[in-house]
Design an enzyme around this catalytic site. Structure first.
Site, PDB file in Angstrom:
ATOM      1  N   ASP A 172       0.818  -1.209   0.000  1.00 43.49           N
ATOM      2  CA  ASP A 172       0.000   0.000   0.000  1.00 43.49           C
ATOM      3  C   ASP A 172       0.853   1.260   0.000  1.00 43.49           C
ATOM      4  O   ASP A 172       0.400   2.325   0.396  1.00 43.49           O
ATOM      5  CB  ASP A 172      -0.934   0.008   1.212  1.00 43.49           C
ATOM      6  CG  ASP A 172      -0.177  -0.172   2.530  1.00 43.49           C
ATOM      7  OD1 ASP A 172       1.075  -0.234   2.495  1.00 43.49           O
ATOM      8  OD2 ASP A 172      -0.824  -0.257   3.588  1.00 43.49           O
ATOM      9  N   CYS A 214       5.158  -0.493   2.069  1.00 38.99           N
ATOM     10  CA  CYS A 214       5.701  -1.854   2.094  1.00 38.99           C
ATOM     11  C   CYS A 214       7.085  -1.921   2.742  1.00 38.99           C
ATOM     12  O   CYS A 214       7.442  -2.937   3.338  1.00 38.99           O
ATOM     13  CB  CYS A 214       5.735  -2.454   0.692  1.00 38.99           C
ATOM     14  SG  CYS A 214       6.730  -1.544  -0.506  1.00 38.99           S
ATOM     15  N   HIS A 257       8.425  -3.404  -5.062  1.00 38.60           N
ATOM     16  CA  HIS A 257       7.775  -3.812  -3.817  1.00 38.60           C
ATOM     17  C   HIS A 257       8.784  -4.461  -2.876  1.00 38.60           C
ATOM     18  O   HIS A 257       9.589  -5.304  -3.286  1.00 38.60           O
ATOM     19  CB  HIS A 257       6.652  -4.794  -4.140  1.00 38.60           C
ATOM     20  CG  HIS A 257       5.902  -5.290  -2.941  1.00 38.60           C
ATOM     21  ND1 HIS A 257       5.084  -4.478  -2.190  1.00 38.60           N
ATOM     22  CD2 HIS A 257       5.849  -6.511  -2.363  1.00 38.60           C
ATOM     23  CE1 HIS A 257       4.548  -5.187  -1.203  1.00 38.60           C
ATOM     24  NE2 HIS A 257       5.010  -6.424  -1.296  1.00 38.60           N
TER      25      HIS A 257
END
Length: 523
Positions: free
Chosen positions: A127, A130, A292
């Site tokens: 979101d 991370c 990510h």
């Protein structure tokens, strides 16, 4: 210190882009994260309480995190002790399979399994927070849901006494990149860029949206936060007073494998502004893939004689090149000085100040007692004057040392686990086994309205629907969950046919419609 507890992967992994592949990842990761360790029934209340206690600690120290320096390293249970089908279930439940596959194929992750333990990227929410989620998972075992780490990171960057040193290190590294691109910033532009860097770490979301996932108290997990950069990883290392090692590929590639752009996150982040004696020597491990961050953890192999490998992570890549030491130069007031490249020996000296550096035999012949060459006090004499002369390079080639063929690694102190670790793992495994058995037993059946057939649903949907109040519950042992009053059959009268689990109807001589049609054909 607030008692930390174990929680893995407990919310939606939103990759923040709209490609069909990522949408599919969203769906699969949502299920995985919603089934994490913290979702086990016996763990939910403990997780909620400890999270709240951790968030209520006042941030009264300008220099450091408002909680004590974390010493813990989360580890997964040993999956190899379970049958293959249950082991695969656990891996899908907790592990970010796509990250693991991507980094292993790029030969950045687990190329060392002949002499050091395999590492696993945990499913981590995406979101925009991370980095802090992954750090919290790797240390304590739970996501940074209440933004405790993020709040403290922003305070550290904006108020700590080290903010100017971090600014100089960032400016020096960015200057090198700007020079390669032919860019020149004015002092006003430098400060504007730095203010943006600090602002990124704010807990103010850049996007608010309604989420399909809600907390037990009604809080929504729909906010999207600003994604963080390399300098935030360095600041986090200082915040936690702990080295951070990020495993990442070096180049972003297109679908044909052609390089598109460099990936700058990989390498070692040392809390060089902190005295080594006040820092933890076991590094926090993170994986970075596809924009990510994920927590990177080992499995508990203390009771597994078939896995004697040392808990450690290489400080070199698979080509035996030393990992980049990120932001290791503070130019001070001499911004125009032409700094020389950091030598291999100086790199080892600096690493050894903050990490337990060892040499491991790639053939796996490593003694647990002597760690095959702990470097001891080598490099402890590196002082501030030397460090001021060190400059950043993407990697340092190991051309003159390590002639024995041993691999330079940093030890992981996986034995330092929180007191709640074992009971949380036990609760999770019990819950996971129940879900695994339910899945193998077949999906639940549902009957509703005027429908003359039954439908099936996956176990996760069943768990949610089971919380609804049935209109008319079954009066026998039939496992069907009735969501409305049926006009097709009278509930409670089972089909007359042998071994048929459907309900009969008096219009069909108390057979169900399927058995009634079959009986007519035989007449």
């Amino acid at each position: 210190m607030v008692n930390e507890i174990v929680e893995l992967a407990d919310s939606v992994d939103d990759r923040c882009n709209s490609t069909s592949e990522n949408k599919e990842n969203y769906r699969s990761e949502y299920k995985t994260l919603n089934r994490g360790i913290s979702r086990a029934t016996d763990n939910v209340n403990i997780v909620s309480r400890v999270r709240s206690e951790l968030a209520l600690v006042d941030n009264t120290d300008e220099e450091y995190l408002s909680i004590d320096t974390p010493v813990y390293t989360f580890t997964l249970p040993d999956f190899t002790q379970f049958p293959d089908d249950f082991r695969e279930f656990l891996e899908k439940d907790l592990i970010s399979i796509s990250t693991q596959s991507s980094l292993e194929q790029a030969n950045r992750l687990n190329w060392w399994t002949s002499f050091a333990q395999r590492l696993w990227p945990l499913s981590t929410s995406g979101d925009g927070n991370c980095l802090l989620h992954a750090a919290s998972l790797g240390v304590w075992g739970f996501h940074d849901r209440l933004l405790t780490l993020r709040k403290n990171l922003h305070t550290f960057l904006s108020q700590s006494t080290y903010r100017e040193a971090l600014w100089r290190r960032w400016k020096r590294q960015q200057s090198i990149l700007n020079a390669q691109a032919g860019l020149v910033y004015s002092e006003v532009e430098w400060r504007r860029e730095w203010n943006a860097i600090v602002s990124m770490a704010s807990t103010t979301p850049r996007l608010r949206r309604q989420s399909i996932v809600s907390a037990g108290k009604g809080d929504l997990y729909g906010n999207i936060y600003e994604s963080l950069e390399e300098i935030h990883v360095l600041a986090l290392a200082h915040l936690l007073k702990r080295p951070i090692i990020v495993v990442a590929d070096t180049m972003l590639k297109d679908m044909n494998g052609e390089p598109l752009a460099p990936i700058p996150f990989g390498g070692v982040y040392l809390p060089v502004e902190c005295t080594p004696s006040e820092c933890q020597r076991s590094p926090l491990l993170l994986a970075y893939d596809g924009g990510h961050f994920s927590a990177l953890v080992a499995m508990d192999s203390s009771n597994n004689p078939n896995n004697p490998n040392t808990p450690a992570i290489p400080l070199v890549d698979s080509s035996n090149e030393l990992l980049c030491i990120q932001f290791h130069t503070d130019p001070g007031d001499n911004e125009e000085e032409d700094f020389t490249e950091l030598s291999f020996n100086d790199s080892i000296s600096l690493l050894n100040e903050y990490l337990d550096v060892v040499r491991l035999d790639p053939q796996g012949n490593n003694s647990e007692n002597n760690k095959n060459g702990l470097l001891g006090s080598l490099g402890r004499s590196v002082g501030n004057k030397l460090r001021l002369k060190l400059t950043r390079s993407n990697s340092v080639r190991n051309n003159t040392t390590n002639k024995s063929g041993h691999i330079l690694c940093a030890l992981l102190h996986t034995d330092r686990r929180h007191e709640y670790h074992d009971v949380m793992i036990k609760n999770y495994l019990q819950n996971a086994m129940e879900r695994f058995q339910q899945t193998n037993a077949g999906a639940p059946r549902y009957g509703a309205g005027k429908s003359q057939f039954y439908t099936e649903a996956d176990a996760e949907s069943h768990e949610k629907v089971s919380q609804l109040t049935p209109v008319k519950p079954a009066t026998n042992n039939d496992p069907t969950l009735y969501l409305s009053k049926s006009t097709f059959y009278k509930t409670g009268v089972q089909c007359r046919a042998e071994n048929c689990t459907f309900f009969g109807n008096d219009q069909y001589d108390n057979y169900c419609s399927q058995c009634y049609q079959s009986k007519k054909k035989t007449i």
